[in-house]
Design an enzyme around this catalytic site. Structure first.
Site, PDB file in Angstrom:
ATOM      1  N   ARG A  91       2.408  -1.969 -13.416  1.00 52.06           N
ATOM      2  CA  ARG A  91       1.945  -0.553 -13.999  1.00 52.06           C
ATOM      3  C   ARG A  91       1.066  -0.273 -13.092  1.00 52.06           C
ATOM      4  O   ARG A  91       0.873   1.194 -12.926  1.00 52.06           O
ATOM      5  CB  ARG A  91       1.729  -0.728 -15.505  1.00 52.06           C
ATOM      6  CG  ARG A  91       2.960  -0.853 -16.467  1.00 52.06           C
ATOM      7  CD  ARG A  91       2.358  -0.857 -17.859  1.00 52.06           C
ATOM      8  NE  ARG A  91       3.280  -0.746 -18.860  1.00 52.06           N
ATOM      9  CZ  ARG A  91       3.145  -0.880 -20.167  1.00 52.06           C
ATOM     10  NH1 ARG A  91       1.835  -1.022 -20.535  1.00 52.06           N
ATOM     11  NH2 ARG A  91       4.147  -0.748 -21.097  1.00 52.06           N
ATOM     12  N   GLU A 106      -9.800   3.473   9.397  1.00 51.49           N
ATOM     13  CA  GLU A 106     -10.268   3.702  10.720  1.00 51.49           C
ATOM     14  C   GLU A 106     -11.802   3.664  10.550  1.00 51.49           C
ATOM     15  O   GLU A 106     -12.498   3.506  11.332  1.00 51.49           O
ATOM     16  CB  GLU A 106      -9.609   4.625  11.490  1.00 51.49           C
ATOM     17  CG  GLU A 106      -7.877   4.753  11.524  1.00 51.49           C
ATOM     18  CD  GLU A 106      -7.275   5.176  10.534  1.00 51.49           C
ATOM     19  OE1 GLU A 106      -6.212   5.632  10.821  1.00 51.49           O
ATOM     20  OE2 GLU A 106      -7.622   5.189   9.559  1.00 51.49           O
TER      21      GLU A 106
END
Length: 337
Positions: free
Chosen positions: A184, A47
């Protein structure tokens, strides 16, 4: 919201333990005037970046903010985004899904509504929850999201007998190995059993994919994993749950804990801020998690090789959710959710 989801995915592998979040600000005429995403843990939230991208701040007072996850309402490493939205005068906010984190959990939406902001919740909710399934699972179950991973031969073996010449058994191709390293990079920790650590002597890093290597975790019970192993001597953080003692030796931490109870070490990792783990073996560890129902997703790579003997691969009694042929190997995905 679909654009916000696209932006959120750009943070994959960099935001944990925070979620991936994207935000789009639309002006009164329906045009996008600002957008942003959470790029890295500790840095500005989506935001904030979206507001900063708006060239004319006056446009915010007639705008709508679309955000994939409920704006935060607490002070963490950054100030609360809900406060910023109120201060900027944005009158309408559309939220993909609520944040289950205990310090938010509806408080962000309440803060906005109490300030007179119109809030709509649940737009593309399924897609938004799927995006942050690791984060959401961790904060709703009190344990990290668990992905199981192994490679096996087409006749069902994960390794050769201990006295055989080829261990570890090579089944992945250069392409599938690189893709596995990408997986991973999306997790906070990688888990293996003591036997896998001794026999395979893995590094458990993301050396074939950009990104930070996860925390390495070894479930050793009362078995010793001493010796010249990569996990003990390469200077990268490692936790060994050993059932014997508590000790810190450089970046290797030994933790006394019952490794035969998955909930015990999973809950300990969650308390340490780990929200997702990849479990890479061996069969006993993997099957134990399967039998206990303590897993969320599994990636099984099947090589066309046949060896006729060895350590049998784990068994999941569920239908696959997806299956792909990559570089001659079959990648099968399973999901419990």
């Amino acid at each position: 919201m679909r654009r916000a989801l696209q932006l959120a995915r750009l943070g994959a592998g960099h935001t944990s333990p925070n979620p991936m979040v994207g935000a789009v600000i639309v002006g009164a005429d329906g045009a996008i005037i600002g957008e942003g995403w959470h790029r890295k843990c500790g840095e500005a939230h989506a935001e904030v970046n979206a507001v900063a991208a708006v060239e004319d701040a006056n446009l915010l007072k007639d705008s709508t903010l679309y955000v994939t996850l409920e704006p935060c309402s607490h002070y963490g490493k950054t100030p609360p985004c809900a406060r910023l939205i109120i201060e900027c005068g944005i009158p309408r906010v559309v939220v993909g899904c609520l944040d289950p984190f205990v310090k938010v959990a509806g408080r962000g939406v309440k803060l906005l509504r109490d300030a007179g902001v119109e809030v709509v919740v649940g737009v593309l909710e399924r897609e938004c929850r799927q995006l942050n399934r690791r984060f959401i699972t961790a904060h709703t179950t009190g344990r990290p999201w668990v992905q199981l991973k192994w490679a096996q031969t087409v006749d069902g073996f994960i390794a050769m007998p201990p006295d055989a010449g080829e261990n570890p058994l090579r089944m992945s191709t250069p392409v599938t190995m690189r893709l596995m390293h990408r997986q991973r990079a999306l997790c906070d920790a990688i888990v293996v059993g003591a036997a896998t650590a001794r026999i395979d002597n893995p590094s458990l890093t993301t050396r074939q994919w950009p990104g930070q290597s996860p925390l390495r975790v070894v479930l050793s019970g009362k078995l010793s994993i001493g010796g010249n192993l990569n996990l003990l001597h390469d200077g990268l953080p490692t936790i060994i749950y050993n059932g014997v003692k508590n000790e810190v030796n450089g970046v290797v931490e030994y933790v006394k804990l019952d490794t035969y109870k998955p909930d015990a070490w999973l809950e300990d990792l969650y308390r340490r801020g780990v929200t997702s783990v990849m479990v890479e073996g061996g069969t006993q560890v993997l099957q134990g998690l399967i039998d206990a129902g303590a897993w969320d997703e599994a990636r099984v790579e099947i090589s066309p090789r046949r060896v006729g003997q060895g350590v049998k691969a784990p068994v999941i009694d569920l239908a696959p959710t997806a299956q792909y042929l990559i570089d001659g190997n079959t990648i099968v995905w399973f999901s419990r959710r």
